[in-house]
Structures are given as structure tokens and as C-alpha cells.
Design an enzyme around this catalytic site. Structure first.
Site, mmCIF file in Angstrom:
data_model
loop_
_atom_site.group_PDB
_atom_site.id
_atom_site.type_symbol
_atom_site.label_atom_id
_atom_site.label_comp_id
_atom_site.label_asym_id
_atom_site.label_seq_id
_atom_site.Cartn_x
_atom_site.Cartn_y
_atom_site.Cartn_z
ATOM 1 N N HIS A 1 4.336 -7.144 1.032
ATOM 2 C CA HIS A 1 5.623 -6.623 1.477
ATOM 3 C C HIS A 1 5.944 -7.123 2.885
ATOM 4 O O HIS A 1 7.102 -7.405 3.218
ATOM 5 C CB HIS A 1 5.593 -5.094 1.439
ATOM 6 C CG HIS A 1 6.936 -4.472 1.291
ATOM 7 N ND1 HIS A 1 7.140 -3.114 1.284
ATOM 8 C CD2 HIS A 1 8.173 -5.013 1.141
ATOM 9 C CE1 HIS A 1 8.418 -2.851 1.134
ATOM 10 N NE2 HIS A 1 9.076 -3.992 1.052
ATOM 11 N N TYR B 1 0.847 -1.187 0.000
ATOM 12 C CA TYR B 1 0.000 0.000 0.000
ATOM 13 C C TYR B 1 0.883 1.237 0.000
ATOM 14 O O TYR B 1 2.040 1.195 0.414
ATOM 15 C CB TYR B 1 -1.014 0.024 1.133
ATOM 16 C CG TYR B 1 -0.505 0.048 2.563
ATOM 17 C CD1 TYR B 1 0.462 0.942 3.011
ATOM 18 C CD2 TYR B 1 -1.057 -0.812 3.515
ATOM 19 C CE1 TYR B 1 0.881 0.986 4.322
ATOM 20 C CE2 TYR B 1 -0.647 -0.782 4.835
ATOM 21 C CZ TYR B 1 0.321 0.121 5.225
ATOM 22 O OH TYR B 1 0.726 0.154 6.540
ATOM 23 N N GLU C 1 1.695 -1.449 -6.258
ATOM 24 C CA GLU C 1 1.290 -0.553 -5.178
ATOM 25 C C GLU C 1 -0.203 -0.251 -5.324
ATOM 26 O O GLU C 1 -0.684 0.015 -6.434
ATOM 27 C CB GLU C 1 2.072 0.759 -5.237
ATOM 28 C CG GLU C 1 3.550 0.619 -4.905
ATOM 29 C CD GLU C 1 3.848 0.812 -3.423
ATOM 30 O OE1 GLU C 1 2.885 0.995 -2.650
ATOM 31 O OE2 GLU C 1 5.032 0.783 -3.054
#
Length: 261
Positions: free
Chosen positions: A156, A47, A108
Site C-alpha cells: 500500500h 497490514y 490484508e
């Protein structure tokens, strides 16, 4: 006449493939080896922590980047060609692979992450349906083209549990798994394992560390419930049991791990 024309065309095609390379190199590209595969092994989800405009600016002009950006409206931008490495993973590891920038595609998603609530605990921000639809389409295409295994669709926080918490506990891993994207566990099997563990008792810390390593996470293997182990366990829980991701060993977490054999 047809054979002459066909021969001329073949000659022209081959001549076009034998182009001049760098510094006048006689480079022939007419032959392609069958023994090859994509360099891409993983997809890493993040994010952005900021809004659409700031995300576009940071990822296109700053010192970090990603191959794709999915905005709040569900629009997708390609910021880095898939043939090139984007700077999105940082210090990370997955199944022992530490070259994540070179072997993964980074996506992202615009999301604020979290803000501090009145009680001092984080309030996580949800993703919306437009983003989920865009992600599903994008991920299916990437996975198909590169032959990416389900266990290599990660966050991530999975590849860098000591540093990162994105894409957070509200990221729709289960919805993506229901759409055939990514790894999930056998929920029926997990329930059976949980019932057994509640009778037999909880495995020790070394067992949890071994399971984390087996499932791809970089984790100490010393039997000590230290901060690195807690962080790795919290990352696993955030992905597969997001309702409680405190990094503490418990029966439900153990049952999920056993259901991923």
C-alpha cells in the site's frame, strides 16, 4: 446409433448455452473469444493494524474491504470475489494507473503495524512464519492465474506513499522474492554500483525523482527534495532497503535503483 447420440448431446449442450438473459434476452454463451486477459494487473499487500477478530469485522462489515485476509494463525479468508472490486487501495497510483481498486487484488495481513517506542520512534511489529507460508501459497496462485508481473506485487505504501506506510519495513519482501514472488534487485550489481557512486558522488534530486517514476512510484519531477519526494523515496527504501527508510537520497538507494534496470 453413436452418431445420433453424439449429435443429440451436442444439440443439448448448445441449447444449454443459449440461455435466456436479463429481461428475456436471447443470450448465447457457447462462444468464447481468444483475445482476452484478466483485468487484474496488481496485488497490493496491507497490514490491518488490529487483531484477527477486529480485522474480520472491519473488512467484512465496514467501509473498507479486501479480497483476502491472512490471520495471525496463517488462516486465509476470501472476503471479496476476485471478479469484483474490493475497497482497499483508495487514492493511489502505480505506473500511472490510478484505478487500483478496479485492477488489483488486495490482501490484508493481520499485524499491529507500529507502536511508539520510549524514544518516540516507531516500534514495528514482525510478521510470523505461519503468515509467510500462507502468503507464499496465496500469492503464487493469484500471480499464476492472472499473469501478474513481478513489479506489480506491491505494498500500500508503494501505491500511496503520501498516505500509507503499510505493510511496513518488517514485511518479508526479500523472503518472498527468494521464493520467486515480486520484484527485487541484482544484489551483486548494486554492490558494484555503490562502489562506483562512492567515488563519483551522489546524483541530484531530479535523478532520484526520475528513477522513482521509472520504477512505478508517483513522484514530482521538479528537482526539489520536497515532502512528496521524500515520502516516495521512503516508500521505495521501506520495500528494498528497510534498515533505513528516512526518505533521504543516498548512495546505497541510488545503487539499488541502478541494479533494477
Amino acid at each position: 446409433m453413436f452418431r445420433l447420440t453424439s449429435a443429440l448431446l451436442t444439440t443439448a449442450v448448445l441449447a444449454g448455452c443459449a440461455a435466456r438473459g436479463p429481461a428475456g434476452l436471447d443470450l448465447d454463451t457457447s462462444i468464447t473469444a481468444v483475445s482476452q486477459a484478466s483485468r487484474v494487473r496488481s496485488v497490493v499487500l496491507h497490514y490491518t493494524s488490529v487483531d484477527d477478530a477486529s480485522s474480520i469485522h472491519l473488512l467484512s462489515k465496514g467501509k473498507v474491504s479486501a479480497h483476502y485476509l491472512v490471520t495471525d494463525s496463517g488462516r486465509a479468508y476470501r472476503l471479496v470475489d476476485e471478479n469484483r472490486a474490493a475497497w482497499h487501495a483508495g487514492a493511489s497510483s502505480w505506473y500511472g494507473n490510478i484505478a487500483m481498486n478496479s485492477t488489483s487484488i488486495g490482501i490484508e495481513v493481520v499485524n499491529s503495524g507500529w507502536t511508539e517506542g520510549p524514544d518516540g520512534k516507531p516500534l514495528w511489529h514482525p510478521y510470523n512464519d505461519r503468515q509467510l507460508r500462507a502468503l507464499t501459497i496465496l500469492l503464487r496462485d493469484i500471480i499464476q492465474r492472472h499473469g501478474i508481473a513481478p513489479e506489480n506485487v506491491v505494498g500500500h505504501s508503494d501505491i500511496a506513499p503520501q498516505r500509507k506506510v503499510d505493510p511496513g519495513p518488517l514485511f518479508p519482501w526479500k523472503a518472498l522474492a527468494d521464493a520467486g514472488i515480486g520484484r527485487w534487485y541484482d544484489e551483486t550489481g548494486a554492490a558494484e554500483h555503490l562502489a562506483r557512486l562512492q567515488l563519483q558522488g551522489l546524483p541530484d534530486t531530479a535523478w532520484f525523482q526520475q528513477q522513482l517514476q521509472r520504477l512505478g512510484y508517483a513522484c514530482p519531477q521538479d528537482g526539489v527534495l520536497d515532502k512528496p519526494t521524500i515520502n516516495a523515496l521512503a516508500a521505495f527504501q521501506m520495500h528494498y532497503r528497510p534498515a533505513l527508510h528516512d526518505g533521504q537520497p543516498d548512495a546505497e538507494t541510488a545503487a539499488i535503483m541502478l541494479a533494477m534496470l
